[in-house]
Design a protein around this motif. Sequence first.
Motif, PDB file in Angstrom:
ATOM      1  N   VAL A 179       9.396   8.175   2.721  1.00 30.13           N
ATOM      2  CA  VAL A 179       9.451   7.673   1.542  1.00 30.13           C
ATOM      3  C   VAL A 179       8.392   6.520   1.219  1.00 30.13           C
ATOM      4  O   VAL A 179       8.169   5.488   2.109  1.00 30.13           O
ATOM      5  N   ASN A 180       7.845   6.733   0.027  1.00 31.96           N
ATOM      6  CA  ASN A 180       6.898   5.498  -0.330  1.00 31.96           C
ATOM      7  C   ASN A 180       7.502   4.295  -0.958  1.00 31.96           C
ATOM      8  O   ASN A 180       8.429   4.760  -1.838  1.00 31.96           O
ATOM      9  N   ALA A 181       7.407   3.208  -0.457  1.00 32.55           N
ATOM     10  CA  ALA A 181       8.235   2.051  -0.980  1.00 32.55           C
ATOM     11  C   ALA A 181       7.801   1.309  -2.126  1.00 32.55           C
ATOM     12  O   ALA A 181       8.164   0.070  -2.503  1.00 32.55           O
ATOM     13  N   VAL A 182       6.492   1.616  -2.314  1.00 30.17           N
ATOM     14  CA  VAL A 182       5.778   1.209  -3.819  1.00 30.17           C
ATOM     15  C   VAL A 182       5.541  -0.048  -3.388  1.00 30.17           C
ATOM     16  O   VAL A 182       4.625  -0.285  -2.386  1.00 30.17           O
ATOM     17  N   SER A 183       5.653  -1.025  -4.236  1.00 31.14           N
ATOM     18  CA  SER A 183       5.117  -2.618  -4.379  1.00 31.14           C
ATOM     19  C   SER A 183       5.810  -3.195  -5.269  1.00 31.14           C
ATOM     20  O   SER A 183       5.996  -2.935  -6.131  1.00 31.14           O
ATOM     21  N   THR A 184       6.213  -4.449  -4.523  1.00 33.46           N
ATOM     22  CA  THR A 184       6.669  -5.499  -5.555  1.00 33.46           C
ATOM     23  C   THR A 184       5.555  -6.486  -6.257  1.00 33.46           C
ATOM     24  O   THR A 184       5.812  -6.717  -7.519  1.00 33.46           O
ATOM     25  N   ALA A 185       4.184  -6.251  -5.844  1.00 32.23           N
ATOM     26  CA  ALA A 185       3.178  -6.994  -6.576  1.00 32.23           C
ATOM     27  C   ALA A 185       2.663  -6.534  -7.794  1.00 32.23           C
ATOM     28  O   ALA A 185       2.515  -7.096  -8.939  1.00 32.23           O
TER      29      ALA A 185
END
Length: 304
Positions: A248-254
Motif C-alpha cells: 500500500v502506498n501511504a502517500v504524503s502529508t507534506a
Amino acid sequence: MDNIRESAVAGAAVMHQAETEAAVAAEAPLFSFQVITDTHVTEDAGHTHNGNFDGALQQIKELAPHSKGIMHVGDVTDHGFPGEYAEFQRIWNKHRSELPEMIMTMGNHDVGLGVWEDRIGRFLSNTDTAAPYHAHWIEGHLFIFLGTERNLKIYCSLSEEQLNWLKSRLEEEAASGRPIFIFLHQPLKNTVAGSYEEQQWHGVEEDDELRAVLEGYLQAILFTGHTHWELEAGHTFFDGGGKLPAMVNAVSTAYLWTDEDQHKDGSQGLFVDVYQDRVVVRGRDFDQAVWVESAHYEIPYPGR
C-alpha cells in the motif's frame, strides 16, 4: 394479559439490543493504527509541510482516540538538518500526550542529501530509533521497519544482514496466521503508484533480493512512501499477484503528486483496522478532512 404482553415485548427489545451490541462488538477491530509518511518538516515553523503534519496529528487524535500507534514511513525531515528535527519535535510534543507512540523509519531526505555526514546517526538519535531496521510487537502482532544503511540520494540500500534478519523474522511468525506489518520508505518496482518504471519513483537497490525474501509470505502487508502519489491515482494498492505480500502506498502529508506527473497541494495518509479475519485500510485526506472513498481496501488473511 396486557402486563404479560408488555413484559414479552420488553424482553424481546432487551434481547434484540443485546444481540445488536454483540454484533457490533464482534465487528469491532482488534486494534487500529495509522500510517503516515513524507512529512518533510522544515526549519520554518510557518511552512505548509509543518502545518500539514500538525493538522494530520490533530485529526488522528480526533478520529482514532484508541489508536495503538502511528507508523511513519520516512522523509521525516526535508534535509536532515538539526533545526528540522527540532521543529518536528515541537509539533510532535504539541500532540504526543493525546497520541500513541510514533515509530519511524528513514527516508532518503533524512539521510541521503549529505553523504559526507553521519545523517543516519543523526536520524536515529533525533527520533529515538535504535537502528536502521527494527521490529516491535503491538497487540500480539509483528511490526517490522526496514531502512537504508547507506546515505544514497534517492534509493535505499539493504544489507545482506538486514535481508537475512527480515527473513528470519518472517519465518518465525509465519505459522501464527496473524498479519505481519512491514514498513519501508521506497517501494519495490512496478508495484504501487509512482513505482512503475516509467514513473521512476521506485528505489530499492536490492529489489530482486527483497522480493525473494518476501515471496510466499501472503499474510504480510508492506506500507511504503517516497512517491507522494495521491490516493485518487491508480495503483495505490497492489495485491501481490498471489506471490508477494499486499503493498500500500501511504502517500504524503507534506504534498501530493499526480498521474500527470505534477505536484499537487494536499496532505493524505492511511488508517488501518485489524480484524480477526482481515485488515481494512482506509485513505484519509487530511487537507479536506474527508475519507477518500476510492481508497478503501479489505485484505483477507490467506485461507480465510
